[in-house]
Design a protein around this motif. Structure first.
Motif, PDB file in Angstrom:
ATOM      1  N   LEU A 167      -5.211  -1.841  11.877  1.00 39.79           N
ATOM      2  CA  LEU A 167      -4.210  -1.795  10.811  1.00 39.79           C
ATOM      3  C   LEU A 167      -2.785  -1.772  11.339  1.00 39.79           C
ATOM      4  O   LEU A 167      -1.840  -1.926  10.578  1.00 39.79           O
ATOM      5  N   TRP A 168      -2.607  -1.544  12.638  1.00 33.61           N
ATOM      6  CA  TRP A 168      -1.268  -1.409  13.203  1.00 33.61           C
ATOM      7  C   TRP A 168      -1.232  -1.883  14.652  1.00 33.61           C
ATOM      8  O   TRP A 168      -2.248  -2.058  15.287  1.00 33.61           O
ATOM      9  N   VAL A 170       2.981  -2.453  10.700  1.00 35.76           N
ATOM     10  CA  VAL A 170       1.853  -2.528   9.783  1.00 35.76           C
ATOM     11  C   VAL A 170       1.263  -3.939   9.842  1.00 35.76           C
ATOM     12  O   VAL A 170       1.958  -4.915   9.601  1.00 35.76           O
ATOM     13  N   ARG A 206      -5.379   6.163   6.237  1.00 37.57           N
ATOM     14  CA  ARG A 206      -6.364   5.144   6.637  1.00 37.57           C
ATOM     15  C   ARG A 206      -6.193   4.730   8.093  1.00 37.57           C
ATOM     16  O   ARG A 206      -7.164   4.416   8.778  1.00 37.57           O
ATOM     17  N   ALA A 207      -4.953   4.693   8.577  1.00 40.84           N
ATOM     18  CA  ALA A 207      -4.681   4.310   9.961  1.00 40.84           C
ATOM     19  C   ALA A 207      -4.903   5.480  10.917  1.00 40.84           C
ATOM     20  O   ALA A 207      -4.698   5.343  12.119  1.00 40.84           O
ATOM     21  N   TRP A 222      -1.730   4.653   3.615  1.00 41.55           N
ATOM     22  CA  TRP A 222      -1.768   3.880   4.859  1.00 41.55           C
ATOM     23  C   TRP A 222      -1.821   4.798   6.076  1.00 41.55           C
ATOM     24  O   TRP A 222      -2.620   4.572   6.999  1.00 41.55           O
ATOM     25  N   SER A 252       5.995   2.140  -1.047  1.00 42.42           N
ATOM     26  CA  SER A 252       5.117   1.072  -0.554  1.00 42.42           C
ATOM     27  C   SER A 252       5.453   0.656   0.867  1.00 42.42           C
ATOM     28  O   SER A 252       6.614   0.665   1.258  1.00 42.42           O
ATOM     29  N   PHE A 290      -3.963  -3.176   5.550  1.00 40.79           N
ATOM     30  CA  PHE A 290      -4.073  -1.954   4.751  1.00 40.79           C
ATOM     31  C   PHE A 290      -5.444  -1.305   4.796  1.00 40.79           C
ATOM     32  O   PHE A 290      -5.568  -0.111   4.641  1.00 40.79           O
ATOM     33  N   CYS A 322       0.862  -1.182   0.000  1.00 39.20           N
ATOM     34  CA  CYS A 322       0.000   0.000   0.000  1.00 39.20           C
ATOM     35  C   CYS A 322       0.902   1.235   0.000  1.00 39.20           C
ATOM     36  O   CYS A 322       1.994   1.196   0.591  1.00 39.20           O
TER      37      CYS A 322
END
Length: 95
Positions: free
Chosen positions: A86-87, A70, A14-15, A11, A50, A73, A6
């Motif tokens: 996500l994390w 990570v 989104r996170a 990322w 990425s 995604f 991603c």
């Protein structure tokens, strides 16, 4: 981009580490994000770089440094509960 990767700016957005995707991109372009991939740490300079599951990101958030692994995604920028999946905190004991 492959299914196993991603963009780093997407990322971070989104996170929920950045309020907007452009803010995430600016953070990366300013050289404030470091990526550890397969044991090698590099300073990211392009938002299109990425990230992969298992990578570790190190960046400032407010007055502290955040180090996260990570885990996924996501499909979208969802609610905070979804973003937390996500994390994981890479500095926490036992992980």
């Amino acid at each position: 981009m492959s299914e196993g990767a991603c963009r780093v700016d997407v990322w971070l957005w989104r996170a929920r580490f950045a309020k907007t995707r452009s803010a995430a991109a600016a953070m990366v372009e300013a050289g404030r994000v470091r990526l550890t991939h397969h044991g090698a740490q590099t300073r990211l300079d392009k938002p299109s770089r990425s990230v992969h599951v298992g990578d570790v990101l190190l960046f400032p958030a407010g007055s502290r440094l955040v180090e996260v692994e990570v885990l996924g995604f996501g499909e979208r920028r969802g609610p905070a509960d979804e973003a937390r999946g996500l994390w994981r905190d890479a500095t926490a004991p036992g992980g």
